[in-house]
Design a protein around this motif. Sequence first.
Motif, mmCIF file in Angstrom:
data_model
loop_
_atom_site.group_PDB
_atom_site.id
_atom_site.type_symbol
_atom_site.label_atom_id
_atom_site.label_comp_id
_atom_site.label_asym_id
_atom_site.label_seq_id
_atom_site.Cartn_x
_atom_site.Cartn_y
_atom_site.Cartn_z
ATOM 1 N N ALA A 68 -4.899 -28.328 -20.052
ATOM 2 C CA ALA A 68 -4.578 -28.400 -18.625
ATOM 3 C C ALA A 68 -3.148 -28.913 -18.437
ATOM 4 O O ALA A 68 -2.395 -28.409 -17.590
ATOM 5 N N GLY A 69 -2.757 -29.901 -19.256
ATOM 6 C CA GLY A 69 -1.398 -30.421 -19.203
ATOM 7 C C GLY A 69 -0.375 -29.377 -19.617
ATOM 8 O O GLY A 69 0.729 -29.323 -19.059
ATOM 9 N N THR A 70 -0.737 -28.532 -20.590
ATOM 10 C CA THR A 70 0.167 -27.464 -21.033
ATOM 11 C C THR A 70 0.427 -26.468 -19.912
ATOM 12 O O THR A 70 1.564 -26.046 -19.685
ATOM 13 N N VAL A 71 -0.634 -26.091 -19.201
ATOM 14 C CA VAL A 71 -0.491 -25.163 -18.081
ATOM 15 C C VAL A 71 0.371 -25.783 -16.978
ATOM 16 O O VAL A 71 1.265 -25.135 -16.417
ATOM 17 N N LEU A 72 0.113 -27.048 -16.669
ATOM 18 C CA LEU A 72 0.912 -27.751 -15.654
ATOM 19 C C LEU A 72 2.377 -27.814 -16.069
ATOM 20 O O LEU A 72 3.281 -27.549 -15.261
ATOM 21 N N PHE A 73 2.621 -28.158 -17.340
ATOM 22 C CA PHE A 73 3.993 -28.195 -17.859
ATOM 23 C C PHE A 73 4.650 -26.825 -17.737
ATOM 24 O O PHE A 73 5.827 -26.708 -17.359
ATOM 25 N N GLY A 74 3.901 -25.763 -18.066
ATOM 26 C CA GLY A 74 4.441 -24.417 -17.995
ATOM 27 C C GLY A 74 4.848 -24.027 -16.584
ATOM 28 O O GLY A 74 5.915 -23.434 -16.371
ATOM 29 N N ILE A 75 4.020 -24.367 -15.599
ATOM 30 C CA ILE A 75 4.342 -24.046 -14.205
ATOM 31 C C ILE A 75 5.621 -24.760 -13.772
ATOM 32 O O ILE A 75 6.513 -24.164 -13.152
ATOM 33 N N LEU A 76 5.736 -26.057 -14.117
ATOM 34 C CA LEU A 76 6.949 -26.805 -13.784
ATOM 35 C C LEU A 76 8.161 -26.255 -14.523
ATOM 36 O O LEU A 76 9.268 -26.211 -13.978
ATOM 37 N N LEU A 77 7.949 -25.814 -15.779
ATOM 38 C CA LEU A 77 9.039 -25.244 -16.565
ATOM 39 C C LEU A 77 9.581 -23.978 -15.909
ATOM 40 O O LEU A 77 10.804 -23.806 -15.758
ATOM 41 N N PHE A 78 8.683 -23.075 -15.503
ATOM 42 C CA PHE A 78 9.135 -21.821 -14.890
ATOM 43 C C PHE A 78 9.763 -22.058 -13.524
ATOM 44 O O PHE A 78 10.696 -21.351 -13.135
ATOM 45 N N PHE A 79 9.280 -23.067 -12.798
ATOM 46 C CA PHE A 79 9.915 -23.435 -11.537
ATOM 47 C C PHE A 79 11.354 -23.891 -11.782
ATOM 48 O O PHE A 79 12.291 -23.479 -11.089
ATOM 49 N N THR A 80 11.539 -24.744 -12.798
ATOM 50 C CA THR A 80 12.870 -25.258 -13.114
ATOM 51 C C THR A 80 13.801 -24.144 -13.575
ATOM 52 O O THR A 80 14.973 -24.079 -13.156
ATOM 53 N N LEU A 81 13.292 -23.259 -14.430
ATOM 54 C CA LEU A 81 14.115 -22.147 -14.921
ATOM 55 C C LEU A 81 14.549 -21.243 -13.776
ATOM 56 O O LEU A 81 15.709 -20.808 -13.723
ATOM 57 N N TYR A 215 2.504 -18.612 -12.062
ATOM 58 C CA TYR A 215 3.723 -18.879 -11.306
ATOM 59 C C TYR A 215 4.276 -17.604 -10.679
ATOM 60 O O TYR A 215 4.649 -17.581 -9.499
ATOM 61 N N VAL A 216 4.333 -16.525 -11.462
ATOM 62 C CA VAL A 216 4.855 -15.252 -10.944
ATOM 63 C C VAL A 216 4.010 -14.775 -9.764
ATOM 64 O O VAL A 216 4.532 -14.349 -8.728
ATOM 65 N N ALA A 217 2.686 -14.856 -9.915
ATOM 66 C CA ALA A 217 1.788 -14.373 -8.861
ATOM 67 C C ALA A 217 1.893 -15.226 -7.600
ATOM 68 O O ALA A 217 2.034 -14.699 -6.490
ATOM 69 N N VAL A 218 1.842 -16.542 -7.783
ATOM 70 C CA VAL A 218 1.758 -17.449 -6.625
ATOM 71 C C VAL A 218 3.125 -17.730 -5.988
ATOM 72 O O VAL A 218 3.243 -17.777 -4.755
ATOM 73 N N ALA A 219 4.154 -17.919 -6.812
ATOM 74 C CA ALA A 219 5.460 -18.313 -6.276
ATOM 75 C C ALA A 219 6.356 -17.130 -5.941
ATOM 76 O O ALA A 219 7.127 -17.190 -4.973
ATOM 77 N N ASP A 220 6.282 -16.047 -6.714
ATOM 78 C CA ASP A 220 7.207 -14.933 -6.521
ATOM 79 C C ASP A 220 6.608 -13.761 -5.743
ATOM 80 O O ASP A 220 7.296 -13.130 -4.942
ATOM 81 N N LEU A 221 5.353 -13.442 -5.996
ATOM 82 C CA LEU A 221 4.773 -12.238 -5.405
ATOM 83 C C LEU A 221 4.020 -12.495 -4.095
ATOM 84 O O LEU A 221 4.209 -11.770 -3.118
ATOM 85 N N ILE A 222 3.159 -13.490 -4.067
ATOM 86 C CA ILE A 222 2.336 -13.735 -2.879
ATOM 87 C C ILE A 222 3.176 -14.027 -1.621
ATOM 88 O O ILE A 222 2.853 -13.514 -0.536
ATOM 89 N N PRO A 223 4.254 -14.843 -1.693
ATOM 90 C CA PRO A 223 5.047 -15.087 -0.474
ATOM 91 C C PRO A 223 5.526 -13.809 0.202
ATOM 92 O O PRO A 223 5.607 -13.750 1.436
ATOM 93 N N GLY A 224 5.831 -12.777 -0.578
ATOM 94 C CA GLY A 224 6.278 -11.520 0.010
ATOM 95 C C GLY A 224 5.199 -10.839 0.839
ATOM 96 O O GLY A 224 5.494 -10.140 1.815
ATOM 97 N N LEU A 225 3.944 -11.065 0.481
ATOM 98 C CA LEU A 225 2.844 -10.458 1.229
ATOM 99 C C LEU A 225 2.708 -11.066 2.618
ATOM 100 O O LEU A 225 2.218 -10.416 3.544
ATOM 101 N N HIS A 226 3.133 -12.305 2.781
ATOM 102 C CA HIS A 226 3.006 -12.971 4.077
ATOM 103 C C HIS A 226 3.984 -12.428 5.116
ATOM 104 O O HIS A 226 3.895 -12.779 6.302
ATOM 105 N N LYS A 227 4.911 -11.583 4.674
ATOM 106 C CA LYS A 227 5.849 -10.971 5.623
ATOM 107 C C LYS A 227 5.159 -9.903 6.468
ATOM 108 O O LYS A 227 5.720 -9.415 7.437
ATOM 109 N N ARG A 228 3.934 -9.515 6.053
ATOM 110 C CA ARG A 228 3.150 -8.543 6.830
ATOM 111 C C ARG A 228 1.823 -9.205 7.207
ATOM 112 O O ARG A 228 0.811 -9.018 6.524
#
Length: 259
Positions: A68-81, A215-228
Amino acid sequence: MSILAWIILSSLLGGTLSVAAAALFAFSARAAMVPLLVSYAIGALLGAVFLEILPHAFELSHDVHTMAGTVLFGILLFFTLEKLVLWRHCHHTDECEVHGVHEGHTDHGRSGMMIMVGDTFHNFVDGILIAAAFMVDVQVGVVTSLAIIAHEIPQEVGDFLILLHSGYTRRQAFTFNLLSSLATMVGGVLAYVGLQSLQGLVPYFLGVAAASMIYVAVADLIPGLHKRPEIKATVQQVSLIALGIASIWLTEALLGGLA
């Protein structure tokens, strides 16, 4: 077929199919269908994470808290990148190259070249994740590859449009994207060779893979759907997300039956 053969085949076939499909959409009126692909890709990514990748990662690690910590670390890592990439593109410039593509002005190839460099690195990482998945189980590898291909197509469409905007011809855009996709195979083969002697790291690579897809699904793709926000578009989006999840579930069921 050997695990290495599966990795090479999935990397090459996945890269070729995603680039070819993206070119078809980007070079024709079918680009209007890209929002539909995005909704489907979200479902495929989340389905692969929660139906295949994470269950196997937890099973292999035998340590729920560490995974669980690895997944959390990964999400924060991709956010930072992603933040670093945006900062690099927009810091100390009069015209932000990240958003310039929407303003109707060419940039003499600058943003297009940066997109290719970033996409090549992204494809290399995808290859590592595919290799880690196949080294757990062929079924996990196939499902992971399908999810990666599903989200690569709309992303590649965006890359094509940016390259064309930057002044590249259609042939150049297709060639550069195809060459960039070969980094997936390079990453896969190198990861296979390295992880052969480091099997204990495989579940953690799966955890990072899951974090990447979430991260890709929730942070990058889903926000675009809210435009409609209209009801018709929402029903369509939810249906396609469900279809993406169902396709992963069906693939898992079919592969499990053949195993």
